[in-house]
Write a protein that holds these residues in place. Sequence first.
Motif, PDB file in Angstrom:
ATOM      1  N   LEU A 199       0.824  -1.202   0.000  1.00  0.00           N
ATOM      2  CA  LEU A 199       0.000   0.000   0.000  1.00  0.00           C
ATOM      3  C   LEU A 199       0.862   1.257   0.000  1.00  0.00           C
ATOM      4  O   LEU A 199       0.656   2.165  -0.814  1.00  0.00           O
ATOM      5  N   MET A 200       1.827   1.330   0.884  1.00  0.00           N
ATOM      6  CA  MET A 200       2.659   2.536   0.978  1.00  0.00           C
ATOM      7  C   MET A 200       3.462   2.762  -0.304  1.00  0.00           C
ATOM      8  O   MET A 200       3.601   3.896  -0.770  1.00  0.00           O
ATOM      9  N   THR A 201       3.974   1.688  -0.882  1.00  0.00           N
ATOM     10  CA  THR A 201       4.725   1.807  -2.134  1.00  0.00           C
ATOM     11  C   THR A 201       3.816   2.310  -3.256  1.00  0.00           C
ATOM     12  O   THR A 201       4.206   3.185  -4.040  1.00  0.00           O
ATOM     13  N   SER A 202       2.613   1.772  -3.307  1.00  0.00           N
ATOM     14  CA  SER A 202       1.680   2.174  -4.360  1.00  0.00           C
ATOM     15  C   SER A 202       1.244   3.624  -4.226  1.00  0.00           C
ATOM     16  O   SER A 202       1.095   4.324  -5.227  1.00  0.00           O
ATOM     17  N   ILE A 203       1.032   4.067  -2.999  1.00  0.00           N
ATOM     18  CA  ILE A 203       0.685   5.477  -2.790  1.00  0.00           C
ATOM     19  C   ILE A 203       1.812   6.371  -3.280  1.00  0.00           C
ATOM     20  O   ILE A 203       1.582   7.334  -4.025  1.00  0.00           O
ATOM     21  N   SER A 204       3.030   6.059  -2.889  1.00  0.00           N
ATOM     22  CA  SER A 204       4.182   6.866  -3.307  1.00  0.00           C
ATOM     23  C   SER A 204       4.358   6.833  -4.818  1.00  0.00           C
ATOM     24  O   SER A 204       4.611   7.865  -5.455  1.00  0.00           O
ATOM     25  N   PHE A 205       4.222   5.652  -5.398  1.00  0.00           N
ATOM     26  CA  PHE A 205       4.419   5.507  -6.839  1.00  0.00           C
ATOM     27  C   PHE A 205       3.343   6.255  -7.614  1.00  0.00           C
ATOM     28  O   PHE A 205       3.643   6.902  -8.627  1.00  0.00           O
ATOM     29  N   THR A 206       2.103   6.204  -7.141  1.00  0.00           N
ATOM     30  CA  THR A 206       1.021   6.918  -7.812  1.00  0.00           C
ATOM     31  C   THR A 206       1.232   8.427  -7.716  1.00  0.00           C
ATOM     32  O   THR A 206       1.022   9.152  -8.703  1.00  0.00           O
ATOM     33  N   ASP A 207       1.655   8.906  -6.567  1.00  0.00           N
ATOM     34  CA  ASP A 207       1.956  10.333  -6.423  1.00  0.00           C
ATOM     35  C   ASP A 207       3.065  10.748  -7.397  1.00  0.00           C
ATOM     36  O   ASP A 207       2.977  11.797  -8.042  1.00  0.00           O
ATOM     37  N   LEU A 208       4.083   9.940  -7.503  1.00  0.00           N
ATOM     38  CA  LEU A 208       5.183  10.229  -8.417  1.00  0.00           C
ATOM     39  C   LEU A 208       4.709  10.194  -9.869  1.00  0.00           C
ATOM     40  O   LEU A 208       5.101  11.044 -10.681  1.00  0.00           O
ATOM     41  N   ALA A 209       3.856   9.239 -10.199  1.00  0.00           N
ATOM     42  CA  ALA A 209       3.336   9.138 -11.573  1.00  0.00           C
ATOM     43  C   ALA A 209       2.557  10.394 -11.952  1.00  0.00           C
ATOM     44  O   ALA A 209       2.692  10.898 -13.078  1.00  0.00           O
ATOM     45  N   LYS A 210       1.759  10.921 -11.020  1.00  0.00           N
ATOM     46  CA  LYS A 210       1.023  12.162 -11.292  1.00  0.00           C
ATOM     47  C   LYS A 210       1.987  13.288 -11.636  1.00  0.00           C
ATOM     48  O   LYS A 210       1.767  14.055 -12.584  1.00  0.00           O
ATOM     49  N   GLU A 211       3.049  13.397 -10.866  1.00  0.00           N
ATOM     50  CA  GLU A 211       4.041  14.441 -11.115  1.00  0.00           C
ATOM     51  C   GLU A 211       4.734  14.241 -12.463  1.00  0.00           C
ATOM     52  O   GLU A 211       4.986  15.208 -13.193  1.00  0.00           O
ATOM     53  N   MET A 212       5.034  12.993 -12.793  1.00  0.00           N
ATOM     54  CA  MET A 212       5.711  12.714 -14.063  1.00  0.00           C
ATOM     55  C   MET A 212       4.808  13.024 -15.258  1.00  0.00           C
ATOM     56  O   MET A 212       5.274  13.565 -16.266  1.00  0.00           O
ATOM     57  N   VAL A 213       3.516  12.694 -15.148  1.00  0.00           N
ATOM     58  CA  VAL A 213       2.581  13.029 -16.226  1.00  0.00           C
ATOM     59  C   VAL A 213       2.531  14.540 -16.397  1.00  0.00           C
ATOM     60  O   VAL A 213       2.598  15.046 -17.526  1.00  0.00           O
TER      61      VAL A 213
END
Length: 105
Positions: free
Chosen positions: A82-96
Motif C-alpha cells: 500500500l505505501m509503495t503504491s501510494i508513493s508511486f502513484t503520487d510520483l506518476a502524477k508528477e511525471m505526467v
Amino acid sequence: MDEKNLQMIMGLIMHSGDAKSYAMEAIQAAKTNDFAAAEVSLNEAKESLIKAHQSQTEMLTKEAQGDPIEVTLLTVHSQDHLMTSISFTDLAKEMVDLYKVINGR
C-alpha cells in the motif's frame, strides 16, 4: 489466520498492486504524449487505492473493536504494498504533469 482476515490482507495486496500498475501505465502513456490515456490510468490508480484503503480500514476497524489481526509477514507485506503504491502513484502524477510541460500542454 482465518479466511476473513486473509481476504482483507489479500485485497490490500491486490488493489495496491493494481494501483501501481495503473500508475506505470500512466507514465508510459505520457511518454508517448497520450495524455488522455494517462489521465484514465491515473484515475484507475486512484480507484484502486480507494479499494486498498477500504481493505486497510476493515483491518483497522477490527482491531479498534478489540479483535486484532495477527501480524504476520503477509500482513506487513500488504502494508508495504500500500505505501509503495501510494508513493508511486503520487510520483506518476508528477511525471505526467512534467511530460505535459515538456510537450507544451
